[in-house]
Design a protein around this motif. Structure first.
Motif, PDB file in Angstrom:
ATOM      1  N   LEU A 116      10.689   1.540 -42.621  1.00  0.00           N
ATOM      2  CA  LEU A 116      10.267   0.954 -41.096  1.00  0.00           C
ATOM      3  C   LEU A 116      10.763   1.851 -40.201  1.00  0.00           C
ATOM      4  O   LEU A 116       9.927   1.773 -39.286  1.00  0.00           O
ATOM      5  CB  LEU A 116      11.535  -0.141 -41.125  1.00  0.00           C
ATOM      6  CG  LEU A 116      11.098  -1.345 -42.084  1.00  0.00           C
ATOM      7  CD1 LEU A 116      12.555  -2.681 -41.896  1.00  0.00           C
ATOM      8  CD2 LEU A 116       9.890  -1.831 -42.223  1.00  0.00           C
ATOM      9  N   GLU A 117      11.680   2.784 -40.413  1.00  0.00           N
ATOM     10  CA  GLU A 117      12.057   3.780 -39.382  1.00  0.00           C
ATOM     11  C   GLU A 117      10.957   4.831 -39.570  1.00  0.00           C
ATOM     12  O   GLU A 117      10.454   5.578 -38.416  1.00  0.00           O
ATOM     13  CB  GLU A 117      13.301   4.517 -39.546  1.00  0.00           C
ATOM     14  CG  GLU A 117      14.524   3.545 -39.384  1.00  0.00           C
ATOM     15  CD  GLU A 117      15.644   4.217 -38.932  1.00  0.00           C
ATOM     16  OE1 GLU A 117      15.777   4.746 -37.689  1.00  0.00           O
ATOM     17  OE2 GLU A 117      16.665   4.348 -39.719  1.00  0.00           O
TER      18      GLU A 117
ATOM     19  N   GLU B  64      -0.012   1.257 -30.574  1.00  0.00           N
ATOM     20  CA  GLU B  64       0.135  -0.018 -29.864  1.00  0.00           C
ATOM     21  C   GLU B  64       0.715  -0.962 -30.806  1.00  0.00           C
ATOM     22  O   GLU B  64       0.868  -2.231 -30.256  1.00  0.00           O
ATOM     23  CB  GLU B  64      -1.150  -0.542 -29.207  1.00  0.00           C
ATOM     24  CG  GLU B  64      -1.618   0.538 -28.185  1.00  0.00           C
ATOM     25  CD  GLU B  64      -2.881  -0.004 -27.434  1.00  0.00           C
ATOM     26  OE1 GLU B  64      -3.117  -1.353 -27.487  1.00  0.00           O
ATOM     27  OE2 GLU B  64      -3.830   0.914 -27.290  1.00  0.00           O
ATOM     28  N   GLY B  65       0.887  -0.756 -31.755  1.00  0.00           N
ATOM     29  CA  GLY B  65       1.420  -1.692 -33.062  1.00  0.00           C
ATOM     30  C   GLY B  65       1.677  -1.331 -34.209  1.00  0.00           C
ATOM     31  O   GLY B  65       1.334  -0.058 -34.431  1.00  0.00           O
TER      32      GLY B  65
ATOM     33  N   ALA C 241      11.810  -9.593 -43.635  1.00  0.00           N
ATOM     34  CA  ALA C 241      11.295 -10.362 -42.315  1.00  0.00           C
ATOM     35  C   ALA C 241      12.276  -9.955 -40.973  1.00  0.00           C
ATOM     36  O   ALA C 241      11.694  -9.401 -40.191  1.00  0.00           O
ATOM     37  CB  ALA C 241      11.260 -11.985 -42.525  1.00  0.00           C
ATOM     38  N   LYS C 242      13.642 -10.058 -41.346  1.00  0.00           N
ATOM     39  CA  LYS C 242      14.725  -9.827 -40.044  1.00  0.00           C
ATOM     40  C   LYS C 242      14.316  -8.380 -39.844  1.00  0.00           C
ATOM     41  O   LYS C 242      14.361  -8.158 -38.345  1.00  0.00           O
ATOM     42  CB  LYS C 242      15.842 -10.157 -40.302  1.00  0.00           C
ATOM     43  CG  LYS C 242      17.165  -9.903 -39.358  1.00  0.00           C
ATOM     44  CD  LYS C 242      18.259 -10.519 -39.889  1.00  0.00           C
ATOM     45  CE  LYS C 242      19.337 -10.535 -38.795  1.00  0.00           C
ATOM     46  NZ  LYS C 242      20.511 -10.925 -39.244  1.00  0.00           N
ATOM     47  N   ALA C 243      14.527  -7.384 -40.721  1.00  0.00           N
ATOM     48  CA  ALA C 243      14.632  -5.906 -40.277  1.00  0.00           C
ATOM     49  C   ALA C 243      13.249  -5.579 -39.747  1.00  0.00           C
ATOM     50  O   ALA C 243      12.934  -4.850 -38.516  1.00  0.00           O
ATOM     51  CB  ALA C 243      14.940  -5.319 -41.296  1.00  0.00           C
TER      52      ALA C 243
ATOM     53  N   ILE D 163       7.715  -4.372 -36.145  1.00  0.00           N
ATOM     54  CA  ILE D 163       6.630  -4.594 -37.104  1.00  0.00           C
ATOM     55  C   ILE D 163       6.384  -5.861 -37.844  1.00  0.00           C
ATOM     56  O   ILE D 163       6.989  -6.546 -38.065  1.00  0.00           O
ATOM     57  CB  ILE D 163       7.195  -3.432 -38.497  1.00  0.00           C
ATOM     58  CG1 ILE D 163       7.479  -2.264 -37.777  1.00  0.00           C
ATOM     59  CG2 ILE D 163       6.126  -3.388 -39.487  1.00  0.00           C
ATOM     60  CD1 ILE D 163       8.275  -1.371 -38.807  1.00  0.00           C
ATOM     61  N   GLU D 164       4.984  -6.152 -37.774  1.00  0.00           N
ATOM     62  CA  GLU D 164       4.165  -7.377 -38.230  1.00  0.00           C
ATOM     63  C   GLU D 164       4.185  -7.136 -39.875  1.00  0.00           C
ATOM     64  O   GLU D 164       3.524  -6.093 -40.346  1.00  0.00           O
ATOM     65  CB  GLU D 164       2.861  -7.528 -37.760  1.00  0.00           C
ATOM     66  CG  GLU D 164       2.435  -8.746 -38.244  1.00  0.00           C
ATOM     67  CD  GLU D 164       0.899  -8.936 -37.527  1.00  0.00           C
ATOM     68  OE1 GLU D 164       0.297 -10.091 -37.986  1.00  0.00           O
ATOM     69  OE2 GLU D 164       0.482  -8.186 -36.878  1.00  0.00           O
ATOM     70  N   LEU D 165       4.486  -8.164 -40.759  1.00  0.00           N
ATOM     71  CA  LEU D 165       4.347  -8.122 -42.126  1.00  0.00           C
ATOM     72  C   LEU D 165       3.176  -8.875 -42.318  1.00  0.00           C
ATOM     73  O   LEU D 165       2.850  -9.970 -41.893  1.00  0.00           O
ATOM     74  CB  LEU D 165       5.576  -8.736 -42.713  1.00  0.00           C
ATOM     75  CG  LEU D 165       6.813  -8.144 -42.666  1.00  0.00           C
ATOM     76  CD1 LEU D 165       7.898  -9.083 -43.335  1.00  0.00           C
ATOM     77  CD2 LEU D 165       6.822  -6.865 -43.072  1.00  0.00           C
ATOM     78  N   CYS D 166       2.294  -8.227 -43.208  1.00  0.00           N
ATOM     79  CA  CYS D 166       0.802  -8.836 -43.438  1.00  0.00           C
ATOM     80  C   CYS D 166       0.771  -8.874 -45.075  1.00  0.00           C
ATOM     81  O   CYS D 166       1.679  -8.423 -45.920  1.00  0.00           O
ATOM     82  CB  CYS D 166      -0.208  -7.833 -42.810  1.00  0.00           C
ATOM     83  SG  CYS D 166      -0.062  -7.502 -41.289  1.00  0.00           S
ATOM     84  N   GLU D 167      -0.002  -9.609 -45.591  1.00  0.00           N
ATOM     85  CA  GLU D 167      -0.234  -9.857 -47.072  1.00  0.00           C
ATOM     86  C   GLU D 167      -1.662  -9.392 -47.401  1.00  0.00           C
ATOM     87  O   GLU D 167      -2.572  -9.507 -46.762  1.00  0.00           O
ATOM     88  CB  GLU D 167      -0.062 -11.495 -47.648  1.00  0.00           C
ATOM     89  CG  GLU D 167       1.258 -11.571 -47.474  1.00  0.00           C
ATOM     90  CD  GLU D 167       1.432 -13.113 -48.236  1.00  0.00           C
ATOM     91  OE1 GLU D 167       1.529 -13.222 -49.468  1.00  0.00           O
ATOM     92  OE2 GLU D 167       2.047 -13.899 -47.192  1.00  0.00           O
TER      93      GLU D 167
END
Length: 406
Positions: free
Chosen positions: A79-80, A92-93, A110-112, A118-122
């Motif tokens: 994530l970092e 921009e995202g 989800a929380k972190a 950061i958006e989580l996608c599948e």
């Protein structure tokens, strides 16, 4: 101070210099210098005039998912790392892609992820809608996070798959031979799959360097008693299921390759299939949009290069040297050994064994699925599996001990 805070406290030029000094490279199928990759991403963003996003995911062709374990052990680094990449690229995202079905993992992140923006996608990454964005492997983002947290050491994560089981991820330093990594000998194996590329036993001498394309990071050991064509059919089927179906060359190419491989294992192969497999496979490598199609024929092309004799056996000689492809086998009941105990008929899942107590039993070869359950059930060893000629057998119910060849 976290990795992202450390990077933000530096100028963008200082961040670039740190990445350059560490020699970070993009992991997986698109192995290249990371800074060079990002320069290409920025050029593509200008070309498409699209909002730039930092996207992290496994390579689309990764059906093993061994490296997904990094999201369980190094989620913070990933994530970092994404945040650092977004800072450097003025993104921009940010989007983190998880394979479909990873509901539990998604919930744990989800929380972190939300806190990091950061958006989580599948699913797999849609390369068309992601044009102009920077798509990176999660292993690359993990390394980036480690670097700015002061914990990075040159190397990568890999796993070894044996006996249909993938081992735990190991930290591998460069250089490393496949022989040392797997711990197997030439006598134990028929071949090796490094990422998506197939090699014969000589692949044990393959040296893994920092610029080596190791695909999904998994080295798969193929045992000496396996059938390469059977393995090819299974690999192609998994890849077909993994594709999105949007690219014609990928969808049709994988479909045709799989159909031909399946027909070869079923004894329906034709000599012209060899040229077609090679032509389609080579075309896919440069005509498809993402790694699913670009590497989808790697295993097939490897079979043609290293295991041409297995095609000869299956197509011309109508045999499977490993006795794996059931279409080349025959199962019959030896009339001289059968005691009419009915045990084989009782376990047959398709009721293709005819007989009654005290009479020689007969197998209807047309309906027989060659599952082998009757072989296991017969305590008199009367049920025989062979790739050779079947002897004269009864054509009607005959009492045990009364059959005579005519």
């Amino acid at each position: 101070m976290g990795a992202f805070e450390t990077a933000k406290s530096m100028s963008k030029e200082e961040v670039r210099e740190k990445i350059k000094a560490a020699g970070l490279r993009e992991f997986g199928v698109y192995n290249q210098d990371l800074l060079e990759k990002w320069e290409q991403d920025l050029a593509e963003q200008k070309r498409w005039e699209a909002p730039l996003k930092v996207i992290a995911a496994l390579n689309n062709n990764d059906t093993n998912r061994a490296l997904l374990a990094l999201l369980k052990t190094q989620a913070a680094d990933i994530l970092e790392g994404m945040q650092i990449a977004a800072y450097l690229l003025d993104a921009e995202g940010m989007e983190l892609y998880l394979p479909e079905g990873e509901t539990e993992l998604k919930e744990s992140l989800a929380k972190a992820a939300s806190a990091a923006g950061i958006e989580l996608c599948e699913g797999i990454v849609n390369v068309r809608t992601s044009r102009g964005s920077s798509v990176n492997h999660i292993e690359t983002m993990a390394a980036l996070g480690e670097l700015f947290d002061g914990r990075y050491t040159p190397g990568t994560w890999m796993a070894v798959a044996k006996d249909n089981k993938t081992g735990e991820l190991m930290r591998v330093s460069f250089p490393m031979t496949v022989r040392d990594l797997t711990g197997v000998t030439v006598e134990e194996i028929k071949g090796l799959v490094i990422g998506s590329a197939l090699y014969d036993a000589s692949g044990l001498d393959f040296v893994i360097e920092k610029d080596t394309n190791i695909g999904n990071g998994v080295i798969t050991v193929l045992p000496a008693d396996c059938c390469i064509i059977d393995q090819e059919e299974k690999v192609l089927l998994a890849e077909r299921k993994n594709g999105c179906g949007r690219c014609t060359f990928c969808r049709e190419g994988l479909g045709q390759l799989h159909t031909m491989a399946k027909e070869i294992t079923e004894g329906k192969g034709k000599n012209e299939y060899l040229g077609m497999l090679e032509e389609i496979g080579n075309a896919m490598s440069f005509s498809c949009q993402c790694s699913v199609g670009q590497t989808g024929a790697d295993f097939t092309l490897g079979t043609l290069k290293y295991f041409a004799d297995e095609y000869t056996d299956h197509i011309k000689k109508k045999k499977c040297g490993a006795n794996v492809c059931s279409s080349f086998m025959s199962i019959y009941i030896d009339p001289n050994l059968c005691e009419g105990c009915e045990e084989c008929a009782d376990v047959c899942p398709v009721d293709c064994i005819e007989g009654k107590s005290g009479f020689i039993h007969m197998i209807d070869e047309f309906d027989c699925t060659k599952c082998g359950k009757c072989i296991e059930a017969c305590e008199y060893d009367a049920v025989i599996q062979t790739t050779g000629r079947v002897p004269k057998l009864p054509t009607r119910l005959t009492k045990c001990g009364k059959f005579k060849k005519r």
